[in-house]
Scaffold this motif. Structure first.
Motif, short mmCIF file in Angstrom:
data_model
loop_
_atom_site.label_atom_id
_atom_site.label_comp_id
_atom_site.label_asym_id
_atom_site.label_seq_id
_atom_site.Cartn_x
_atom_site.Cartn_y
_atom_site.Cartn_z
N MET A 168 62.42 -25.14 61.24
CA MET A 168 61.70 -25.73 60.11
C MET A 168 60.60 -26.65 60.60
O MET A 168 60.82 -27.45 61.50
N PHE A 169 59.46 -26.48 60.00
CA PHE A 169 58.33 -27.33 60.36
C PHE A 169 58.31 -28.61 59.54
O PHE A 169 57.36 -29.38 59.62
N ARG A 170 59.32 -28.86 58.74
CA ARG A 170 59.30 -30.04 57.87
C ARG A 170 60.71 -30.45 57.52
O ARG A 170 61.64 -29.63 57.54
N ALA A 175 54.62 -30.75 56.23
CA ALA A 175 53.62 -29.76 56.63
C ALA A 175 52.92 -29.28 55.37
O ALA A 175 53.54 -29.20 54.30
N TRP A 227 48.68 -28.41 53.48
CA TRP A 227 47.22 -28.24 53.57
C TRP A 227 46.54 -29.58 53.29
O TRP A 227 46.98 -30.35 52.43
N ARG A 257 53.11 -26.32 47.86
CA ARG A 257 53.41 -25.80 46.52
C ARG A 257 54.09 -26.85 45.64
O ARG A 257 54.01 -26.80 44.42
N TYR A 258 54.75 -27.81 46.29
CA TYR A 258 55.63 -28.72 45.54
C TYR A 258 54.94 -30.00 45.13
O TYR A 258 55.48 -30.75 44.33
N VAL A 292 45.72 -26.62 58.03
CA VAL A 292 47.18 -26.66 57.92
C VAL A 292 47.69 -27.60 59.00
O VAL A 292 47.43 -27.38 60.19
N LEU A 317 48.27 -27.11 62.76
CA LEU A 317 48.93 -25.81 62.91
C LEU A 317 47.91 -24.68 62.80
O LEU A 317 48.10 -23.62 63.39
N ASP A 364 54.71 -20.41 49.57
CA ASP A 364 55.81 -21.01 50.32
C ASP A 364 57.05 -20.14 50.45
O ASP A 364 57.52 -19.89 51.54
N MET A 380 58.57 -16.44 53.89
CA MET A 380 58.67 -17.91 53.82
C MET A 380 57.63 -18.54 54.75
O MET A 380 57.28 -17.95 55.77
N SER A 381 57.23 -19.75 54.41
CA SER A 381 56.28 -20.48 55.26
C SER A 381 56.95 -21.66 55.93
O SER A 381 57.97 -22.17 55.45
N PHE A 382 56.33 -22.11 57.01
CA PHE A 382 56.77 -23.31 57.74
C PHE A 382 58.20 -23.17 58.26
O PHE A 382 59.01 -24.09 58.14
N ILE A 383 58.49 -21.99 58.79
CA ILE A 383 59.85 -21.72 59.28
C ILE A 383 59.77 -21.05 60.65
O ILE A 383 58.71 -20.55 61.04
N PRO A 439 52.23 -21.14 59.43
CA PRO A 439 53.23 -20.34 60.14
C PRO A 439 54.16 -19.70 59.10
O PRO A 439 54.56 -20.37 58.14
#
Lengths: 586, 586
Positions: free
Chosen positions: A1-3, A22, A24, A42-43, A70, A102, B209, B238-241, B525
């Motif tokens: 996981m990047f976050r 992570a 934009w 997105r959130y 990113v 990234l 995402d 999925m993103s950021f994984i 990613p």
């Protein structure tokens, strides 16, 4: 996981916590020795702070970030001094101590903001960037939630989602098919389904009892603003039911969606309006009943007073626009121009104002006594301050449709068509057939499998045009969101229907033989309906067009400008399909 | 409603109650003055009783009912004297006092029973009747429940179901596309998607995402038993994984499905087996690990003893079949014939039995001393009563694949492949490329967007064939149910990959330009995977073929024999599409 967290979830209670985010880069603002980066996913959006005093190199790196880069940052959540009440994360910011790019980004061709500077064409070409904008993304989220709730509801009612094939047979009846050449069967073509109508009826023959499918359908029609060559249906069918069962179950689904998706509780049953009334009072089979302004027929009142336009008319009808007597001459002329547009086609419009003292002043005063005009006022139930608008013509249905357009325009002008107010109804008792001037024959108004009303079946032989169908449409705010019918399950009645529709037994057998054969082996009574998902989502989203609730829509020439499809084939592919291009002569 | 209850719900507690049922006549049995009718619907079977003494006319009508008639009956629920423990409704019957034939039926062309007398062809032509049979219907119910649970799980993890278009652009790379001529853009064609691969990557670029879709995909390939021209994918991204995140999340989904659908609780993590090990120990990238019988390499033990077949081999490998020393000469010959079949292609098979006293007797005794054979026994970890089977060849990978077939066949013969036992694993670390003899170049093993393992990236320049990918397959019982990879999000790396795959920059731009362009604007990613829904359902259903978990499948010529599709088009349709047939010369 990047976050460890998304950009939408940190709150004041998280202050002091380590976090990795992570997303934009939405915006970079340099203020003195500090750099503020709005990081978006997105959130949501979270403010990231870089401080020259803490780490000058890091701050320099942050300053150089471009829009839509990113990045991944690590840092500590802190309470903001200047809170932003418009942002769910507005009470906090993240003090960054690490920054990783990234992926960089070229400068996007339009701004990724709720209100963008990008025109329609460029946004469609870069649709993947357009989808980053909140309003567009929210439509897709809404669509997801709606389909989830539709499935939950139908599953709870015992419906099975069953996939029907996409490569089916071509049926020249109805709209034009998209076809697919078969390499393994040279010279032959599949068609993409216009709807799974016959297949879902076969599933009823097979005893599946309750079927649904959220499914792509295809129609090769000349496109309008609100049409796409591929569109999505919520397609449903049930056995051992009558019209009332279908209406109740799917009214329940609509109420479920209103509650879960829009937070609106609807307790009273939807109005069920016979088609004949819808045409009579609204000039439409999909009336917008958010507001009244129902048609009043004025033949008795206005005919025979020497005004030749009315005296020669087959139909005279009026609407009463409450409080619109203040309309200026200019506004009234604009309305006249509106109904005269070729798309509407009225020859003219008569108006009458009810003055404060109750007298009526009309545009045709020289033909009518005040006494007659008072009768008009009474017929229209008009009060001082109201404006009466009247159309007439030699074709009742055509004139009603013109009056419908006028009514909708007046509703719009008077602010009676609030996107956040919803008025639902069922239109029922549709005619079985409609006359086609083009084909010079009766055509099925819904489709050839629609069951006539039992009490009207004897008229199939004597007066087919008068036969009503067990057909129903669900209408919300003037939009037909869905419709369906009870189907014929008796092969003799079906054969008679094809006969009335001008099919020879051979042609009927060729096109629908598989269905008619199936019906010989114990078809249960059945019926159903289909919703246009794109329309329903756009209605709930408050959109004018269905385009923005579709991830990758096509333009009015049926092109996907992002993918640049359709496109030419390699000769090798054509050869394998045993096809040749045959350009039409100019 | 034509019924108050379904045919599956009445129980002893309902005795004395009035009921109305509707359904199909499964069976009519006349016993003295009584007639027993088994009435069937999707939910079950209820026994209906007609009594001559109560109502002779009604009893007469019941006797005349034919199989598959659709009827409605009214009556009273009563306790049965002779209960049927095999039927959920077996404690009761309904004493009928009314019978309505809703639709008669011709005699169906095969029996509507769990075990039918209908052959494959006729069942496909009358698929709507075949679907009435419990085993077929249950597969569709299972499929519905699986897709509901997949959606519930992914929704709970924040995935959005987003529909991608069906009319896309043709990509000559990969399998053959089905194409769709565009009437509005004459001479141009859409393609039906082989998978939404590039579109889901664009959705990641757009910041969605977490995406999924249960979606129809299309491949115009020559068909085999387990392939359909249209099939359904559970498609996810999925993103950021990183790879581990994807594996954990989707392992969770698999466990959820096992629990909800099959009632099997799996607590331990799935094995993760490097591709190289899968090939080494099982000769397959989708090993069936319900049983052991792992390969043992025997070059050290068996080479250089004068048996020229082994002495000249590049690979010698064996499996140990526990307890199979009792195999007769005839059985062993049959096994030899099995591996010699052209589909498998081995030249021969060597066997060795471990006798009760521990001595080893082999088919090549004249070349090997008992001492060497005891070394063999030790290498194979074989005990008295075990059978050792050995293959060899001059191509290691080919021989391993032959040994894999032998292992699977032995597993089948020894009853080690129980359909109700499930063994799941991930195969990881796939090679990035595989050599194509046909194309005389490296091809992407998964697809050109797959990310190489970070530590192998330097080898892209020096030894591309040795580069491993961040790619993973989920395998259950020897079936690849799904697979995916981490994707390249860096346009430079992507460009290098296209170069290795032999794309000129122009060809890469022509085919994937839209994706490479998109990656310039901040691609995160990302990675994902796709499951073959048809295969997974058939695995859970215990089916050999995917056909019976599809409502309306096509045959091996790509035909729907029920709809009789594909078929010829009207000349008018061809003209509108500006196409001509161009039959290939014989």
């Amino acid at each position: 996981m990047f976050r460890t967290n998304t950009c939408g979830e940190l709150r004041l209670a998280d202050a002091g916590r380590r976090t990795t985010l992570a997303g934009w880069v939405q915006r970079v603002r340099k203020m003195g020795g500090m750099t503020f980066v709005d990081l978006r996913d997105r959130y949501g959006i979270t403010q990231i702070v870089f401080d020259n005093e803490h780490d000058a190199a890091l701050n320099d790196a942050a300053v150089r970030l471009g829009r839509e880069f990113v990045v991944q940052i690590q840092g500590t959540v802190a309470e903001r001094t200047a809170k932003n009440a418009n942002l769910p994360t507005g009470d906090i910011e993240v003090l960054a101590d690490s920054l990783t790019v990234l992926n960089p980004s070229e400068v996007p061709p339009f701004t990724i903001e709720d209100e963008t500077d990008g025109g329609d064409d460029i946004r469609m070409r870069y649709r993947y960037l357009d989808l980053r904008r909140n309003p567009v993304r929210r439509n897709l989220e809404l669509r997801h939630r709606m389909t989830m709730e539709v499935r939950r509801y139908l599953d709870s009612k015992g419906f099975l989602e069953i996939e029907t094939p996409m490569l089916v047979g071509s049926t020249p009846e109805g709209a034009r098919d998209f076809v697919v050449p078969s390499r393994m069967n040279p010279g032959q073509f599949y068609a993409l389904p216009q709807s799974p109508q016959t297949l879902k009826q076969l599933l009823m023959v097979s005893g599946m009892d309750r079927y649904f499918q959220i499914v792509k359908c295809f129609r090769d029609e000349d496109l309008r603003a609100d049409r796409q060559p591929e569109f999505t249906q919520i397609d449903c069918e049930m056995s051992f039911i009558d019209q009332n069962d279908v209406i109740e179950l799917f009214e329940g689904m609509a109420k479920h969606l209103f509650k879960e998706i829009r937070g609106i509780e609807i307790n009273e049953p939807f109005l069920r309006m016979p088609w004949a009334d819808a045409m009579k009072y609204y000039g439409s089979d999909k009336p917008d009943i958010r507001f009244g302004m129902r048609f009043v027929e004025l033949m008795d009142t206005m005919k025979g007073h020497g005004f030749s336009v009315f005296d020669n008319a087959a139909y005279i009808g009026g609407i009463c626009a409450k409080g619109a007597a203040s309309y200026t001459r200019k506004q009234l002329d604009a309305l006249t121009d509106y109904v005269r547009r070729p798309q509407i086609g009225a020859k003219g419009m008569v108006y009458a104002r009810v003055e404060a003292d109750g007298t009526v002043k009309s545009s045709v005063d020289k033909f009518y006594t005040q006494e007659t005009l008072q009768e008009l006022r009474k017929a229209m139930d008009a009060e001082p301050g109201d404006l009466i608008l009247i159309l007439s013509g030699d074709d009742t249905m055509k004139t009603r449709k013109q009056l419908c357009e006028l009514r909708l325009e007046m509703g719009r002008q008077l602010g009676l068509r609030d996107r956040n107010k919803f008025a639902c109804l069922w239109v029922v008792d549709f005619p079985m057939f409609e006359w086609s001037d083009e084909e010079q024959r009766l055509m099925a108004m819904h489709h050839p499998f629609t069951h006539p009303k039992d009490e009207d079946i004897p008229m199939l032989d004597t007066d087919p045009a008068a036969v009503r169908a067990d057909a129903y449409d669900m209408v919300i705010n003037g939009v037909e969101v869905g419709g369906g019918s009870i189907r014929i399950h008796d092969s003799e009645l079906q054969a008679k229907m094809f006969e009335i529709l001008g099919f020879t037994p051979e042609k009927a057998a060729e096109q629908f033989g598989f269905l008619m054969n199936a019906f010989k082996f114990g078809a249960p009574p059945h019926g159903g309906l289909a919703y246009g998902l794109d329309r329903w989502v756009s209605l709930f989203a408050g959109l004018d067009s269905i385009r923005d609730c579709i991830a990758f829509p096509k333009n009015n020439s049926g092109r996907d400008v992002m993918l640049d499809a359709p496109s030419a084939l390699d000769q090798k592919q054509l050869d394998e399909l045993q096809l040749a291009l045959a350009p039409a002569e100019e």
